[in-house]
Design a protein around this motif. Structure first.
Motif, PDB file in Angstrom:
ATOM      1  N   LEU A  33       0.831  -1.207   0.000  1.00  0.00           N
ATOM      2  CA  LEU A  33       0.000   0.000   0.000  1.00  0.00           C
ATOM      3  C   LEU A  33       0.862   1.252   0.000  1.00  0.00           C
ATOM      4  CD1 LEU A  33      -2.499  -1.077   2.804  1.00  0.00           C
ATOM      5  CD2 LEU A  33      -2.832  -1.278   0.337  1.00  0.00           C
ATOM      6  N   ALA A  34       0.314   2.321  -0.551  1.00  0.00           N
ATOM      7  CA  ALA A  34       0.972   3.626  -0.513  1.00  0.00           C
ATOM      8  C   ALA A  34      -0.105   4.697  -0.436  1.00  0.00           C
ATOM      9  CB  ALA A  34       1.836   3.844  -1.757  1.00  0.00           C
ATOM     10  N   MET A  35       0.236   5.793   0.188  1.00  0.00           N
ATOM     11  CA  MET A  35      -0.688   6.924   0.198  1.00  0.00           C
ATOM     12  C   MET A  35      -0.678   7.573  -1.176  1.00  0.00           C
ATOM     13  SD  MET A  35      -0.171   8.619   3.959  1.00  0.00           S
ATOM     14  CE  MET A  35      -1.195   9.991   3.548  1.00  0.00           C
ATOM     15  N   PRO A  36      -1.838   8.018  -1.658  1.00  0.00           N
ATOM     16  CA  PRO A  36      -1.892   8.701  -2.955  1.00  0.00           C
ATOM     17  C   PRO A  36      -1.058   9.983  -2.944  1.00  0.00           C
ATOM     18  CG  PRO A  36      -4.095   8.156  -2.162  1.00  0.00           C
ATOM     19  CD  PRO A  36      -3.154   7.893  -1.039  1.00  0.00           C
ATOM     20  N   LYS A  37      -0.515  10.325  -4.100  1.00  0.00           N
ATOM     21  CA  LYS A  37       0.253  11.575  -4.226  1.00  0.00           C
ATOM     22  C   LYS A  37      -0.597  12.777  -3.835  1.00  0.00           C
ATOM     23  CE  LYS A  37       3.490  10.111  -7.774  1.00  0.00           C
ATOM     24  NZ  LYS A  37       4.008  10.319  -9.127  1.00  0.00           N
ATOM     25  N   GLU A  38      -1.913  12.698  -4.133  1.00  0.00           N
ATOM     26  CA  GLU A  38      -2.813  13.834  -3.877  1.00  0.00           C
ATOM     27  C   GLU A  38      -2.895  14.205  -2.396  1.00  0.00           C
ATOM     28  OE1 GLU A  38      -4.152  11.741  -7.608  1.00  0.00           O
ATOM     29  OE2 GLU A  38      -3.477  11.110  -5.624  1.00  0.00           O
ATOM     30  N   GLN A  50      -9.131   2.896  -2.821  1.00  0.00           N
ATOM     31  CA  GLN A  50      -9.309   2.097  -4.034  1.00  0.00           C
ATOM     32  C   GLN A  50      -9.870   0.720  -3.702  1.00  0.00           C
ATOM     33  OE1 GLN A  50      -5.264   2.338  -5.473  1.00  0.00           O
ATOM     34  NE2 GLN A  50      -5.869   3.735  -7.123  1.00  0.00           N
ATOM     35  N   LEU A  51      -9.370   0.114  -2.647  1.00  0.00           N
ATOM     36  CA  LEU A  51      -9.871  -1.207  -2.247  1.00  0.00           C
ATOM     37  C   LEU A  51     -11.340  -1.125  -1.853  1.00  0.00           C
ATOM     38  CD1 LEU A  51      -6.797  -2.417  -0.179  1.00  0.00           C
ATOM     39  CD2 LEU A  51      -7.498  -3.227  -2.435  1.00  0.00           C
ATOM     40  N   GLN A  81     -16.847   6.005  -6.946  1.00  0.00           N
ATOM     41  CA  GLN A  81     -15.787   6.947  -6.589  1.00  0.00           C
ATOM     42  C   GLN A  81     -15.851   7.136  -5.082  1.00  0.00           C
ATOM     43  OE1 GLN A  81     -16.804  10.468  -8.836  1.00  0.00           O
ATOM     44  NE2 GLN A  81     -15.645   9.781 -10.623  1.00  0.00           N
ATOM     45  N   VAL A  82     -14.763   6.825  -4.404  1.00  0.00           N
ATOM     46  CA  VAL A  82     -14.679   7.029  -2.960  1.00  0.00           C
ATOM     47  C   VAL A  82     -13.825   8.262  -2.719  1.00  0.00           C
ATOM     48  CG1 VAL A  82     -13.814   6.089  -0.774  1.00  0.00           C
ATOM     49  CG2 VAL A  82     -15.045   4.602  -2.379  1.00  0.00           C
ATOM     50  N   SER A  89     -17.052  17.742  10.953  1.00  0.00           N
ATOM     51  CA  SER A  89     -17.089  17.564  12.401  1.00  0.00           C
ATOM     52  C   SER A  89     -15.708  17.329  13.000  1.00  0.00           C
ATOM     53  CB  SER A  89     -18.001  16.385  12.749  1.00  0.00           C
ATOM     54  OG  SER A  89     -17.518  15.200  12.140  1.00  0.00           O
ATOM     55  N   GLY A  90     -14.680  17.322  12.158  1.00  0.00           N
ATOM     56  CA  GLY A  90     -13.315  17.071  12.611  1.00  0.00           C
ATOM     57  C   GLY A  90     -12.850  15.698  12.178  1.00  0.00           C
ATOM     58  N   GLY A  91     -11.566  15.524  12.137  1.00  0.00           N
ATOM     59  CA  GLY A  91     -11.013  14.250  11.684  1.00  0.00           C
ATOM     60  C   GLY A  91     -11.177  14.096  10.182  1.00  0.00           C
ATOM     61  N   TYR A  92     -11.171  12.867   9.736  1.00  0.00           N
ATOM     62  CA  TYR A  92     -11.284  12.580   8.315  1.00  0.00           C
ATOM     63  C   TYR A  92     -12.488  11.699   8.057  1.00  0.00           C
ATOM     64  CZ  TYR A  92      -6.700  14.627   7.911  1.00  0.00           C
ATOM     65  OH  TYR A  92      -5.660  15.510   7.946  1.00  0.00           O
ATOM     66  N   GLY A  93     -13.005  11.786   6.842  1.00  0.00           N
ATOM     67  CA  GLY A  93     -14.176  10.998   6.501  1.00  0.00           C
ATOM     68  C   GLY A  93     -14.189  10.607   5.042  1.00  0.00           C
ATOM     69  N   LEU A  94     -15.214   9.861   4.684  1.00  0.00           N
ATOM     70  CA  LEU A  94     -15.402   9.377   3.322  1.00  0.00           C
ATOM     71  C   LEU A  94     -16.751   9.813   2.783  1.00  0.00           C
ATOM     72  CD1 LEU A  94     -14.324   5.630   3.767  1.00  0.00           C
ATOM     73  CD2 LEU A  94     -12.973   7.452   2.730  1.00  0.00           C
ATOM     74  N   ALA A  95     -16.865   9.822   1.474  1.00  0.00           N
ATOM     75  CA  ALA A  95     -18.131   9.982   0.755  1.00  0.00           C
ATOM     76  C   ALA A  95     -18.004   9.130  -0.496  1.00  0.00           C
ATOM     77  CB  ALA A  95     -18.382  11.443   0.389  1.00  0.00           C
ATOM     78  N   ALA A  96     -19.136   8.764  -1.076  1.00  0.00           N
ATOM     79  CA  ALA A  96     -19.090   7.918  -2.272  1.00  0.00           C
ATOM     80  C   ALA A  96     -20.122   8.352  -3.297  1.00  0.00           C
ATOM     81  CB  ALA A  96     -19.325   6.453  -1.898  1.00  0.00           C
ATOM     82  N   ASP A  97     -19.720   8.302  -4.553  1.00  0.00           N
ATOM     83  CA  ASP A  97     -20.628   8.480  -5.687  1.00  0.00           C
ATOM     84  C   ASP A  97     -20.657   7.158  -6.435  1.00  0.00           C
ATOM     85  OD1 ASP A  97     -21.327  11.261  -5.429  1.00  0.00           O
ATOM     86  OD2 ASP A  97     -19.290  11.737  -6.083  1.00  0.00           O
TER      87      ASP A  97
END
Length: 140
Positions: A33-38, A50-51, A81-82, A89-97
């Motif tokens: 695994l690697a973190m995306p460049k973005e 991606q997984l 698309q994730v 609300s703080g921290g990190y989160g996800l959304a999906a289309d």
């Protein structure tokens, strides 16, 4: 939390987090695994988003086949698309289309109805319900 009668259990083990290694107990999945460049990583390897997108798309496709008994969905395409980022609300989160292409549906309106029904039946959709924003859209 709803109790389920377990019929299958998938097991994966990670070492090193987002810049590590993940492997299933049967060895069918074995990835660096690697973190995306973005988001400041090196890229060049897969990442958890991606997984998750691949798993969500595959599960959604299965749900679509289940609810679309009267039409053939073998040529349907599910693109997920994730999105990851900082949560309001703080921290990190996800959304999906989720983009659903069903050539055999006959119309975009019918495809949207089937996509909505698949969304109600998909295990991943149910797992994230109320936790992340999910947009389901039928496309041509």
């Amino acid at each position: 939390m709803e109790k389920i009668n377990k019929s299958y259990t998938a097991t994966a083990t990670n070492q090193g987090g987002r810049i590590g290694h993940v492997k299933t107990d049967d060895g069918m999945l074995d990835l660096e695994l690697a973190m995306p460049k973005e988001i400041g990583g090196t890229g060049g390897k897969t990442n958890p988003e991606q997984l998750f997108a691949a798993a969500f798309a595959s599960c959604f496709g299965g749900a679509l086949a289940f609810v679309s008994k009267r039409i053939n969905t073998d040529d349907a395409q599910i693109t997920v698309q994730v999105h990851s980022g900082e949560a309001e609300s703080g921290g990190y989160g996800l959304a999906a289309d989720i983009f659903v292409k069903i050539p055999q549906a006959g119309s975009l309106e019918e495809a949207q109805k089937l996509a909505n029904l698949a969304h109600k039946n998909c295990m991943y959709s149910n797992a994230v319900k109320g936790n992340i924003a999910v947009n389901v859209k039928a496309v041509e």
